[in-house]
Write a protein that holds these residues in place. Structure first.
Motif, short mmCIF file in Angstrom:
data_model
loop_
_atom_site.label_atom_id
_atom_site.label_comp_id
_atom_site.label_asym_id
_atom_site.label_seq_id
_atom_site.Cartn_x
_atom_site.Cartn_y
_atom_site.Cartn_z
N ASN A 5 0.81 -1.23 0.00
CA ASN A 5 0.00 0.00 0.00
C ASN A 5 0.84 1.27 0.00
O ASN A 5 0.33 2.35 -0.31
N SER A 9 -2.42 2.31 -2.84
CA SER A 9 -3.31 1.51 -2.01
C SER A 9 -4.24 0.66 -2.88
O SER A 9 -4.70 1.08 -3.93
N LYS A 12 -9.51 -0.28 -3.26
CA LYS A 12 -10.08 1.02 -2.84
C LYS A 12 -11.46 0.76 -2.24
O LYS A 12 -12.09 -0.25 -2.55
N VAL A 16 -15.27 4.63 -3.90
CA VAL A 16 -14.28 5.24 -4.81
C VAL A 16 -14.55 4.74 -6.24
O VAL A 16 -14.60 5.52 -7.20
N TYR A 17 -14.74 3.42 -6.36
CA TYR A 17 -15.04 2.87 -7.69
C TYR A 17 -16.32 3.50 -8.25
O TYR A 17 -16.41 3.85 -9.42
N HIS A 197 -3.38 8.65 -4.40
CA HIS A 197 -3.62 7.21 -4.66
C HIS A 197 -3.04 6.27 -3.60
O HIS A 197 -3.13 5.06 -3.73
N LEU A 201 -6.55 6.86 -0.54
CA LEU A 201 -7.40 5.80 -1.11
C LEU A 201 -8.05 6.17 -2.45
O LEU A 201 -9.03 5.54 -2.87
N PRO A 203 -7.85 6.99 -6.76
CA PRO A 203 -7.30 6.25 -7.91
C PRO A 203 -5.88 6.70 -8.25
O PRO A 203 -5.47 7.82 -7.90
N GLY A 258 -12.51 8.83 -1.60
CA GLY A 258 -11.52 8.23 -0.70
C GLY A 258 -11.38 9.04 0.58
O GLY A 258 -11.37 8.50 1.69
#
Ligand SMILES: Cc1ncc(COP(=O)(O)O)c(C=O)c1O
Length: 382
Positions: A5, A9, A12, A16-17, A197, A201, A203, A258
C-alpha cells in the motif's frame, strides 16, 4: 494478498469505484470548458473534491490546492516553481527520488543543495539541519514519513526552524497523508505534496500540492486553463493557472470519495489498525533467525511501512518466492530512496518492505509472517 500500500493503495473503498464510474459514465465532460450542464457538473465535482481535501488538511482556502498527477508532480511543481539560481535548499538522506531528482536537476541550474544525513534509525536531527542553514537558505524539504523504514520526522521542530530562519517548509506527505494527522496551519507547512492514490485511497493518477498564501509560485506547465484565454502568459491565478490541460476528473471524483471514506472511519481508527498490524508483523519477524528490522526502535516513531532483511537472503529473491509461492505482493530493493539505504546500512540489496492498509487483516499478517519464515528456510537450504 496485497501488502504494497505504500506504492499505491489497493483495494479502494467501494464508493471510490462508484465515484469514478459516475464521473466517467454520467458526467463525462471537462470542467470550466463550457456553459452546458455536463461541464458545470464536472466543475462541481472538481470544486467539491477541492473543498473536501482542503478540510482534510485544515486548509482554509481550497483554491490553494493544485491537483496534480501524483506526489512526484506536486514535488516538481513545489521545487521548480519556487527555487532559482543562488537559492540554498536543505534536504535529508531519507528522501525519495521524487524529491531528490528534481533537486539534482535544479543544482545543475545553480541551486545549492545540502543533504543532511539522518541517524541510523532514519530520524533527522533538527540540530543537524540547523547547522546546515546558510544566509541564502530558501527552503527545507523533508518527507514526513520515510517510505523505506517508516521513520516519522520531527515536523514541528523543523517547521519552527524554518520559521526562525525565514525558509520555506516543503513537506512530502506521500507516506503520512491518510495515516497520520496533517494540519498545515498547526504544522507551519508552506508547501505540502500529497499523492491521492496511496493513503487517501483515491485512484492512481491523482495527487495535489498545497501552497500557502505567502509563497510565490511559478507555473512549470503552460497551456489552456479555460480562463483568461487572450493572455499570452500563463495566468498566475490559483488553482487554474497551475492546472493547465484537461483534468483527471474521474480520478479526482474518486479521490474525493476516498477522503470522505477516511473521514467517516476516522483517521485514528486507520492509524491504530495499521500500527497494530505492523507491530504484529514485527513480533512475528523477530522470531525468525537472522532477521533485522530497520527504523526507529519505538513504534510511536514510525508508521505505514516495515522494512527488514534476512541474513544470507536476497530481498528480491524473497519477494519473488512470496509472490510465486504464496501470491503475496510486497516490494523489495531500494524503494526509490538510495540515500536512505546508505543511512540504514542496507545497500546494495535493500530491504523487503511490507505496507498493510485499512483492508489488511490480522490473519493476512499471520499468513505473511508464516510465508516469510518458509521462504527464508527454502532459500537458505538451496
Ligand atoms: C516518500 C515518497 N515521496 C514521493 C513518492 C512519489 O509518489 P507518487 O508515486 O505519487 O509520485 C513516493 C512514492 O512511493 C514516496 O514514498
Amino acid at each position: 494478498m496485497y501488502l504494497d500500500n505504500a506504492a499505491t493503495s489497493f483495494p479502494k473503498p467501494e464508493k471510490v469505484y462508484e465515484a469514478v464510474l459516475h464521473a466517467m459514465r454520467d458526467v463525462g465532460a471537462s470542467p470550466g470548458r463550457g456553459g452546458y450542464r455536463q461541464s458545470l457538473e464536472a466543475g462541481r465535482i472538481l470544486f467539491q473534491a477541492r473543498e473536501a481535501v482542503a478540510s482534510f488538511f485544515s486548509i482554509t482556502d481550497s483554491a490553494r490546492i493544485i491537483f496534480t498527477q501524483n506526489a512526484t508532480g506536486a514535488l516538481n511543481l513545489a521545487l521548480q516553481g519556487t527555487l532559482g539560481a543562488g537559492d540554498h535548499v536543505i534536504t535529508t538522506s531519507m528522501e525519495h527520488n521524487s524529491l531528490l531528482r528534481p533537486l539534482y536537476a535544479l543544482r545543475k541550474k545553480g541551486v545549492e543543495l545540502t543533504i543532511v544525513p539522518a541517524g541510523p534509525d532514519g530520524i533527522i536531527s533538527t540540530d543537524n539541519v540547523r547547522r546546515a542553514v546558510q544566509s541564502n537558505t530558501r527552503m527545507i524539504a523533508v518527507s514526513h514519513v520515510s517510505n523505506v523504514c517508516g521513520a516519522i520526522q520531527p515536523i514541528q521542530q523543523l517547521s519552527e526552524l524554518c520559521h526562525d530562519v525565514g525558509a520555506l517548509f516543503l513537506v512530502d506527505a506521500a507516506q503520512s497523508a491518510g495515516h497520520l494527522p496533517v494540519d498545515v496551519g498547526c504544522m507551519g507547512i508552506d508547501l505540502l505534496a500529497v499523492p491521492g492514490h496511496k493513503g487517501l485511497l483515491g485512484p492512481s493518477g491523482t495527487g495535489l500540492l498545497y501552497v500557502a498564501p505567502h509563497v510565490p509560485l511559478q507555473s512549470v506547465v503552460q497551456g489552456g486553463t479555460g480562463t483568461n484565454s487572450t493572455a499570452e502568459d500563463q495566468p498566475h491565478t490559483l488553482p487554474d493557472g497551475f492546472e493547465a490541460g484537461t483534468h483527471n476528473i474521474a480520478g479526482i471524483a474518486g479521490l474525493h470519495a476516498g477522503v470522505e471514506y477516511i473521514c467517516e472511519l476516522g483517521l485514528s481508527a486507520i492509524h491504530q489498525h495499521e500500527n497494530a498490524l505492523l507491530l504484529q508483523a514485527e513480533h512475528a519477524l523477530q522470531n525468525i533467525a537472522g532477521v533485522t528490522i530497520y527504523g526507529p526502535a519505538v513504534s510511536e516513531k514510525r508508521c505505514s511501512v516495515l522494512s527488514f532483511s534476512a541474513q544470507g537472503v536476497d530481498a528480491a529473491q524473497l519477494a519473488a518466492e512470496l509472490d510465486h509461492g504464496f501470491d503475496i505482493a510486497v516490494r523489495s530493493g531500494l524503494h526509490c530512496a538510495p540515500l536512505a539505504h546508505r543511512t540504514l546500512g542496507t545497500l546494495p540489496g535493500g530491504t523487503l518492505r511490507l505496507s498493510p492498509g485499512w483492508f489488511t487483516t490480522s490473519r493476512d499478517i499471520a499468513f505473511f509472517s508464516d510465508a516469510v519464515a518458509q521462504c527464508i528456510n527454502k532459500i537458505r537450504r538451496t
